[in-house]
Design a protein around this motif. Structure first.
Motif, short mmCIF file in Angstrom:
data_model
loop_
_atom_site.label_atom_id
_atom_site.label_comp_id
_atom_site.label_asym_id
_atom_site.label_seq_id
_atom_site.Cartn_x
_atom_site.Cartn_y
_atom_site.Cartn_z
N LEU A 19 0.84 -1.21 0.00
CA LEU A 19 0.00 0.00 0.00
C LEU A 19 0.87 1.26 0.00
O LEU A 19 0.62 2.20 -0.76
CB LEU A 19 -0.89 0.03 1.25
CG LEU A 19 -2.18 -0.78 1.23
CD1 LEU A 19 -2.79 -0.82 2.63
CD2 LEU A 19 -3.18 -0.21 0.23
N GLN A 22 2.78 1.61 -3.29
CA GLN A 22 1.81 1.96 -4.33
C GLN A 22 1.42 3.44 -4.21
O GLN A 22 1.34 4.15 -5.20
CB GLN A 22 0.58 1.05 -4.20
CG GLN A 22 -0.48 1.20 -5.23
CD GLN A 22 -0.04 0.92 -6.65
OE1 GLN A 22 0.56 1.79 -7.28
NE2 GLN A 22 -0.34 -0.26 -7.16
N TYR A 28 3.27 -1.54 -7.92
CA TYR A 28 2.90 -2.64 -7.04
C TYR A 28 4.07 -3.61 -6.96
O TYR A 28 4.50 -4.17 -7.96
CB TYR A 28 1.66 -3.36 -7.59
CG TYR A 28 1.27 -4.55 -6.76
CD1 TYR A 28 0.75 -4.39 -5.48
CD2 TYR A 28 1.39 -5.85 -7.26
CE1 TYR A 28 0.38 -5.48 -4.71
CE2 TYR A 28 1.02 -6.95 -6.49
CZ TYR A 28 0.52 -6.75 -5.21
OH TYR A 28 0.15 -7.83 -4.46
N VAL A 81 -4.18 -1.37 9.26
CA VAL A 81 -4.45 -2.21 8.09
C VAL A 81 -4.62 -3.68 8.48
O VAL A 81 -3.81 -4.22 9.23
CB VAL A 81 -3.28 -2.11 7.07
CG1 VAL A 81 -3.63 -2.85 5.79
CG2 VAL A 81 -2.93 -0.65 6.78
N ASN A 116 -7.42 -4.43 3.45
CA ASN A 116 -6.70 -4.55 2.17
C ASN A 116 -6.93 -5.93 1.52
O ASN A 116 -7.51 -6.81 2.12
CB ASN A 116 -5.20 -4.31 2.41
CG ASN A 116 -4.42 -4.21 1.12
OD1 ASN A 116 -4.86 -3.55 0.16
ND2 ASN A 116 -3.28 -4.86 1.04
N THR A 146 -9.42 -1.66 0.46
CA THR A 146 -8.45 -1.24 -0.54
C THR A 146 -7.91 -2.44 -1.29
O THR A 146 -8.06 -3.59 -0.86
CB THR A 146 -7.23 -0.56 0.13
OG1 THR A 146 -6.64 -1.49 1.04
CG2 THR A 146 -7.62 0.70 0.87
N ALA A 148 -4.08 -2.84 -2.89
CA ALA A 148 -2.79 -2.28 -3.32
C ALA A 148 -2.51 -2.77 -4.74
O ALA A 148 -1.95 -2.04 -5.56
CB ALA A 148 -1.68 -2.72 -2.37
N ARG A 151 -4.57 -0.75 -7.06
CA ARG A 151 -4.47 0.67 -6.68
C ARG A 151 -5.85 1.26 -6.42
O ARG A 151 -6.18 2.37 -6.86
CB ARG A 151 -3.73 1.48 -7.76
CG ARG A 151 -3.08 2.73 -7.18
CD ARG A 151 -2.31 3.53 -8.18
NE ARG A 151 -1.26 4.30 -7.55
CZ ARG A 151 -1.46 5.36 -6.78
NH1 ARG A 151 -2.67 5.78 -6.54
NH2 ARG A 151 -0.44 5.98 -6.22
N VAL A 154 -6.31 3.60 -2.63
CA VAL A 154 -5.00 3.76 -1.99
C VAL A 154 -4.76 5.23 -1.61
O VAL A 154 -4.50 5.56 -0.46
CB VAL A 154 -3.86 3.23 -2.90
CG1 VAL A 154 -2.50 3.56 -2.31
CG2 VAL A 154 -4.01 1.72 -3.09
#
Ligand SMILES: Nc1nc2c(ncn2[C@@H]2O[C@H](COP(=O)(O)OP(=O)(O)O)[C@@H](O)[C@H]2O)c(=O)[nH]1
Ligand SMILES: [Mg+2]
Length: 245
Positions: A19, A22, A28, A81, A116, A146, A148, A151, A154
């Protein structure tokens, strides 16, 4: 121009480094050394003002260390996260958040709850609803899912934390928590949602194509909009329908 220190916290393997990288570099990284703890800098324009962000991507949250205490002390905003594919990672955030609140000695610490790996629909073990529930328990801490990898959401999670920091600063400069009451949101330059302590009902996005919406509505749960296939899109629709009830 001020430095805004943000700290990315969470269990190992949830995607903190992915994350962060990114967000900062726009790439990534699929393999990233899980033991590396590093800080990154990025300038960012929010509401026509440039902010210098320093982001600490932490590693190894299993133990409490003096070092951790230090960076929590110096951090202004926190990304908590978990991975939607790992139940344990959500549970670990409970203790982490308590640590943050204890060390900062405040119940109004700018933070976001981040689920995530939302692209891994088939491996998901934590539903959007459970994320919302956790966020509600925490006083409506803004919650985002999210990816990562894709994207997705993010920038939004980082911007949300920065906006919370700015809002806290404005309130601190004013005559306490009611200072914002004398200013319109336009005057403050802030268009984000109220933070913890100012509850606002979660609404799933009604228009997934309107991604700019998110920045003005942190606290809004944003299931991923980049459907890779029809099956995922159908699942998302069902999920949205459930939340709306
Ligand atoms: N599918 C998917 N995999 C991810 C995502 N983010 C991270 N990963 C995977 O999870 C692994 C661990 O991520 P990393 O950022 O190193 O986790 P950290 O230990 O929290 O820093 C990575 O190598 C990726 O393979 C994501 O959004 N989607
Ligand atoms: Mg890492």
């Amino acid at each position: 121009m001020r430095d805004y220190k943000l700290v990315v916290l969470g269990a190992g393997g949830v995607g903190k480094s992915c994350l962060t990288v990114q967000f900062v570099q726009g790439v990534y990284l699929d393999t990233y050394d899980p033991t590396i703890e590093d800080s990154y800098r990025k300038s960012m324009e929010i509401d026509n003002k440039v902010f210098d962000l320093e982001i600490l991507d932490t590693a190894g949250v299993a133990q409490f260390t003096a070092m951790r205490e230090l960076y929590i002390k110096s951090g202004l905003g926190f990304l908590l996260v978990y991975s939607v594919t790992d139940r344990q990672s959500l549970e670990e955030l409970i203790e982490l958040r308590e640590q943050v609140l204890r060390i900062k000695d405040s119940s109004r610490v700018p933070m976001v709850l981040v689920g995530n790996k939302a692209d891994l629909e088939d491996e998901r073990v934590i539903s959007v609803e459970e994320g919302i529930e956790m966020s509600s328990k925490w006083g409506k801490v803004p919650f985002y899912e999210t990816s990562a990898l894709l994207r997705s959401n993010v920038d939004e999670v980082f911007v949300d934390v920065v906006r919370q920091i700015i809002r806290n600063e404005i309130e601190a400069q004013g005559s306490g928590p009611t200072a914002m009451g004398h200013m319109s949101r336009r005057e403050t330059g802030l268009t984000s949602s109220p933070g913890p302590g100012s509850p606002k009902g979660f609404q799933p996005s009604q228009d997934p194509s309107n991604t700019s919406n998110t920045l003005d509505n942190p606290g809004v749960v944003r299931p991923l909009s980049q459907g890779k296939n029809k099956k995922q899109e159908t699942k998302r629709k069902k999920r949205r329908a459930r939340i709306r009830v």
